[in-house]
Scaffold this active site. Structure first.
Site, PDB file in Angstrom:
ATOM      1  N   ASP A  94      54.009  30.474  32.827  1.00 27.36           N
ATOM      2  CA  ASP A  94      54.142  31.848  33.322  1.00 27.36           C
ATOM      3  C   ASP A  94      52.887  32.649  32.999  1.00 27.36           C
ATOM      4  O   ASP A  94      52.507  32.793  31.843  1.00 27.36           O
ATOM      5  CB  ASP A  94      55.367  32.518  32.714  1.00 27.36           C
ATOM      6  CG  ASP A  94      56.633  31.744  33.024  1.00 27.36           C
ATOM      7  OD1 ASP A  94      56.869  31.457  34.205  1.00 27.36           O
ATOM      8  OD2 ASP A  94      57.372  31.405  32.076  1.00 27.36           O
ATOM      9  N   ASP A 137      49.949  26.593  29.772  1.00 25.16           N
ATOM     10  CA  ASP A 137      51.102  27.484  29.865  1.00 25.16           C
ATOM     11  C   ASP A 137      51.511  27.617  31.328  1.00 25.16           C
ATOM     12  O   ASP A 137      50.736  27.340  32.242  1.00 25.16           O
ATOM     13  CB  ASP A 137      50.715  28.845  29.272  1.00 25.16           C
ATOM     14  CG  ASP A 137      51.836  29.858  29.311  1.00 25.16           C
ATOM     15  OD1 ASP A 137      53.010  29.451  29.203  1.00 25.16           O
ATOM     16  OD2 ASP A 137      51.542  31.058  29.462  1.00 25.16           O
TER      17      ASP A 137
END
Length: 220
Positions: A35, A33
């Site tokens: 953020d 991922d």
């Protein structure tokens, strides 16, 4: 993130290794991922929120609870949810996020491991005027242009096939009820208090032993 709701990739000078890795049935596929895992969404948001709205209440990082920033701000004071959203919908928000400590170095190392394919798997916000472009620009800035090939933009990570997903969101749901990947929860200010039930696992930071997590999947 939060929030919205993320490379690696072939390093320069090593295209043959990357091609062999992709072709190998033994290659471990890792989704990372963006953020809250690579980029400091929470810290970047708080700095810009306080700068734009210096007289409004805010949630300190140690008091963050729950994945959705806008929901917690909405409970703090009427109208704060919309103001929070306006921060990450603004130009340059995503591009100006700082990398989390050790993130860039760790993911570059991960991408260089034998029989390992690494992709940034990130969900852009629905207000797409700036976000998708800035995510690509951020990766190019911190990882280099070769890594752009390793970006997966999707609103539904459950439909992406992989062995591991490293993500700070505790609950990842979508069209596929049984995703192929094991979700490794990356520790963030909003989820550190959660007690995971085995066999769920955490990666506390990029200083943690992420290689051991990858190796545990290779042994199966």
């Amino acid at each position: 993130m939060h929030r919205l709701r993320g490379c690696c990739a072939r390093p320069r000078g090593a295209p043959l290794r990357a091609e062999r890795s992709r072709a190998s049935s033994r290659a471990l596929r890792v989704l990372v991922d963006m953020d809250g895992v690579l980029a400091d969404f929470e810290g970047g948001f708080l700095r810009k929120f306080r700068a734009r709205f210096p007289d409004l209440p805010f949630v300190a990082l140690e008091d963050r609870r729950g994945f959705w920033v806008s929901e917690q701000y909405g409970r703090l004071q009427p109208g704060l949810s919309e103001k929070a959203i306006s921060i990450w919908e603004s130009k340059d928000f995503f591009f100006e996020l700082e990398p989390l400590p050790g993130a860039v170095e760790a993911v570059k190392q991960m991408a260089n491991l034998q029989n390992t394919d690494v992709f940034i798997c990130t969900s852009p916000i629905k207000m797409f005027k700036y976000c998708p472009y800035e995510k690509y620009a951020w990766v190019e800035k911190h990882f280099g242009p070769d890594f752009l090939e390793q970006i997966v933009l999707t609103r539904d990570k459950t439909v992406i096939s992989a062995d591991l997903l490293i993500d700070d969101r505790p609950d990842i749901t979508g069209a596929e009820p049984h995703p192929s990947w094991e979700h490794i929860l990356f520790t963030s200010c909003h989820n550190y208090h959660l007690q995971l039930q085995p066999p769920r696992r955490r990666l506390h930071s990029w200083a943690d032993d992420w290689k051991a997590i990858l190796d545990s999947k290779r042994l199966r």
